[in-house]
Design a protein around this motif. Sequence first.
Motif, PDB file in Angstrom:
ATOM      1  N   ALA A  31       0.776  -1.129   0.169  1.00 47.19           N
ATOM      2  CA  ALA A  31       0.041  -0.029   0.100  1.00 47.19           C
ATOM      3  C   ALA A  31       0.772   1.183   0.017  1.00 47.19           C
ATOM      4  N   ASP A  32       2.000   1.310   0.866  1.00 47.02           N
ATOM      5  CA  ASP A  32       2.885   2.277   0.677  1.00 47.02           C
ATOM      6  C   ASP A  32       3.525   2.833  -0.543  1.00 47.02           C
ATOM      7  N   ALA A  33       3.765   1.566  -1.230  1.00 48.76           N
ATOM      8  CA  ALA A  33       4.507   1.680  -2.440  1.00 48.76           C
ATOM      9  C   ALA A  33       3.705   2.160  -3.674  1.00 48.76           C
ATOM     10  N   LEU A  34       2.316   1.745  -3.566  1.00 44.18           N
ATOM     11  CA  LEU A  34       1.502   2.047  -4.417  1.00 44.18           C
ATOM     12  C   LEU A  34       0.886   3.654  -4.311  1.00 44.18           C
ATOM     13  N   ALA A  35       0.928   4.176  -3.106  1.00 43.69           N
ATOM     14  CA  ALA A  35       0.471   5.465  -2.769  1.00 43.69           C
ATOM     15  C   ALA A  35       1.678   6.285  -3.212  1.00 43.69           C
ATOM     16  N   ALA A  36       2.744   5.887  -2.973  1.00 36.44           N
ATOM     17  CA  ALA A  36       3.997   6.544  -3.221  1.00 36.44           C
ATOM     18  C   ALA A  36       3.921   6.845  -4.594  1.00 36.44           C
ATOM     19  N   GLY A  37       3.802   5.860  -5.314  1.00 32.39           N
ATOM     20  CA  GLY A  37       3.657   6.159  -6.728  1.00 32.39           C
ATOM     21  C   GLY A  37       2.575   6.879  -7.342  1.00 32.39           C
ATOM     22  N   GLY A  38       1.605   7.262  -6.549  1.00 28.18           N
ATOM     23  CA  GLY A  38       0.501   8.009  -6.996  1.00 28.18           C
ATOM     24  C   GLY A  38      -0.726   7.348  -7.422  1.00 28.18           C
ATOM     25  N   ALA A  39      -0.818   5.953  -7.010  1.00 25.92           N
ATOM     26  CA  ALA A  39      -1.948   5.283  -7.235  1.00 25.92           C
ATOM     27  C   ALA A  39      -3.097   5.933  -6.230  1.00 25.92           C
ATOM     28  N   ARG A  40      -4.185   5.870  -6.565  1.00 30.72           N
ATOM     29  CA  ARG A  40      -5.264   6.460  -5.661  1.00 30.72           C
ATOM     30  C   ARG A  40      -6.380   5.208  -5.245  1.00 30.72           C
ATOM     31  N   CYS A  41      -6.241   3.908  -5.999  1.00 33.71           N
ATOM     32  CA  CYS A  41      -7.058   3.022  -5.958  1.00 33.71           C
ATOM     33  C   CYS A  41      -6.356   1.833  -6.200  1.00 33.71           C
ATOM     34  N   ALA A  42      -7.033   0.643  -5.690  1.00 34.01           N
ATOM     35  CA  ALA A  42      -6.409  -0.689  -5.881  1.00 34.01           C
ATOM     36  C   ALA A  42      -7.466  -1.902  -5.766  1.00 34.01           C
TER      37      ALA A  42
END
Length: 210
Positions: A31-42
Motif C-alpha cells: 500500500a505504501d509503494a502504490l500510494a508513493a507511486g501516485g495510485a489512488r485505488c487498488a
Amino acid sequence: MTGNTLASVLAGARLMPVLTVPSAASAGPLADALAAGGARCAEVTFRTPDAEQALKAMAAHGGLAVGAGTVLTPEQAERAVAAGARFVVSPGFDEDVVAKCRELAVPVVPGVASATELMRALRAGLDTVKLFPAEPLGGLPMLRALAAPFPQARFVPTGGIDASRLPAYLAHPAVLAVGGSWMATAVHLERGEYGEIRRLTAEAVHGSAP
C-alpha cells in the motif's frame, strides 16, 4: 443502485492496480509503494488465503480506495465489504452477487465478455462493467465494438493490458479506468521489490494522467 458509484469512489483515478497478494504481511509495504507511486485505488483479488486480511490492511492505509476482486459469491462480497472494500469486482455477471452488493450499498462491477452479458448488466441497472479478459477478447477493437451500440455503458477493461497498451485504452471515451497487474506482480511481491512497484506505478499513473 445507490448514489455511491464506482466513478465517485475512484474520484477521477483512471488506473486500477489489480493485486494478487500472497501474504497479509506484504499488504502494508505494498500500500505504501502504490500510494508513493501516485495510485489512488487498488483491487485486491480474492485468490489467495490471505486476501481478506490483505484487503483489510490495505483499506486501513487511508491513502487508497481499496476494492475486492474475483468475487464469485454473495458470501465473498459480504466478507469483502466487512474487511473494508469500497467496491466489488467480479470476473462475470452473477445476479446474486449484484443483489448482495446492492444490499450492502457498494458499487459492483461485473465482468462481461459479450453484448449479451452487457445487455444483462444494463438491464439490471448497472452502467459500469469490467471488460474481461480484455486483450484475449480482442482488445481495443472489441471495446469499440461493444461501446458503439451501448453509449450509456462505461468500461473498466482488465486482462492482458500492460503499460504500452494503457494510453490507447484510456483515450476511448467509454473507458472509466483500466485495470492491470504489471505494476505489482506476484514476482515483485515475492521478492519484496517495493521500490520497483513504486517506480512502475508512478510511470503508469503518469501515463494515465489527462
